[in-house]
Design a protein around this motif. Sequence first.
Motif, mmCIF file in Angstrom:
data_model
loop_
_atom_site.group_PDB
_atom_site.id
_atom_site.type_symbol
_atom_site.label_atom_id
_atom_site.label_comp_id
_atom_site.label_asym_id
_atom_site.label_seq_id
_atom_site.Cartn_x
_atom_site.Cartn_y
_atom_site.Cartn_z
ATOM 1 N N UNK A 68 -9.257 6.098 -4.543
ATOM 2 C CA UNK A 68 -8.342 6.145 -5.690
ATOM 3 C C UNK A 68 -6.895 6.030 -5.238
ATOM 4 N N UNK A 69 -6.560 6.673 -4.116
ATOM 5 C CA UNK A 69 -5.202 6.545 -3.574
ATOM 6 C C UNK A 69 -4.938 5.121 -3.095
ATOM 7 N N UNK A 70 -5.919 4.545 -2.408
ATOM 8 C CA UNK A 70 -5.760 3.198 -1.865
ATOM 9 C C UNK A 70 -5.493 2.180 -2.956
ATOM 10 N N UNK A 71 -6.191 2.316 -4.080
ATOM 11 C CA UNK A 71 -6.096 1.339 -5.161
ATOM 12 C C UNK A 71 -5.147 1.775 -6.275
ATOM 13 N N UNK A 72 -4.461 2.892 -6.096
ATOM 14 C CA UNK A 72 -3.490 3.386 -7.088
ATOM 15 C C UNK A 72 -4.135 3.589 -8.456
#
Length: 393
Positions: free
Chosen positions: A118-122
């Motif tokens: 989720x952080x990687x893909x915003x």
Amino acid sequence: MSFLALRDIRKTFGDVVAIDTFDLDVERGEFVVLVGPSGCGKTTVLRIVAGLESPTSGTLELAGADITALSPRERDVAMVFQNYALYPHMTVRKNLAFGLRMRRVARDEIDRRVAEVARTLAIEGLLDRYPSQLSGGQRQRVALGRAIVREPKLFLMDEPLSNLDAELRVATRAELIRLHERLGVTTLYVTHDQVEAMTLGDRLVVLNAGRVEQIGTPAEVYGRPRSLFVARFLGSPPINVLEATASPDAGGCTVAVGERRATLGEAAAARLSRGTAGGDGERRVTVGLRPESIRIVGDIVRDIDGDIVADGAATAPGNGAAALRGTVDLVENLGKETIIFVRCSHPTIGEAIIEAIGPADFAGVKGAGVALDFDAEHLHFFDPASGLSLTSP
């Protein structure tokens, strides 16, 4: 040993041959793009690798293991579909976690992977929403996340950007490039969009009617097409295709295109079809010339009665006479540049309409005269019978 190897893959549906003798080696961490027109077999190849289709014949190896007869679940690959394929009754969080739950991954590990992806893909702020509450771009990122969270050996992507609008497609394409650089997971990507193919792929596999036309880096495939099909498929505006005559000489043969002449060596001349186009052993040859290789070197200004009052196209700077001269047939202003369709007539090529790229401030109008110039080394030569390049290896 290749990380992914497809050997002699053939797939038929009744009497229809979808894939005919397909061979491909993909190295670990490589991003390979299968590109070609609709119906060429690229999605069938992807489905065979995923295990959703069985090859009629041939074998597949992944990380040194034969996976030809394995089920999709046993292959450790993750696929991103064109239509996202999200579960509408699940939140984003549950969509991301579903595959891990089915593999009985520990809850703490699932939470860690979901949060990291989720952080990687915003998409951290979307985890509690349902797919119906997301935009197309957000759904696409969730679909990518569901594949990434599994940490598979291989990513398979089937036209994942085709449902996005133009602006979002460009942004997501850039995200995919950065994502691949960060994760380094081997990826097989399918598209019919040449811009996607050229910008994303470490290598391209150009398919046509179930057969491989060419495999190579984007620069190799674009700059040294092995067939007329490849030359036409890649490039916007498309390559100009002209018919010319090859005249034999001591070193092979000479091809004239307007006022420019190029020499084909003995090996290239030997590959040219034997059909004659005239006396003295002349043969027809197909010539390709990309619009960006053409220079607009002047224009003819006419008065209201059509009489020439100024001729700025008589010569090409540094090259003597311009290669070709003609009249403007159509002008397409794209803002940063202008696409100019020029109707030309010359004994070496007959009648032809040639597309050239001109400056944004090109002032020519339909019917105005214009001169075109190009360097002979920018010409591509193809056999008119087979369509194969006469000069590419």
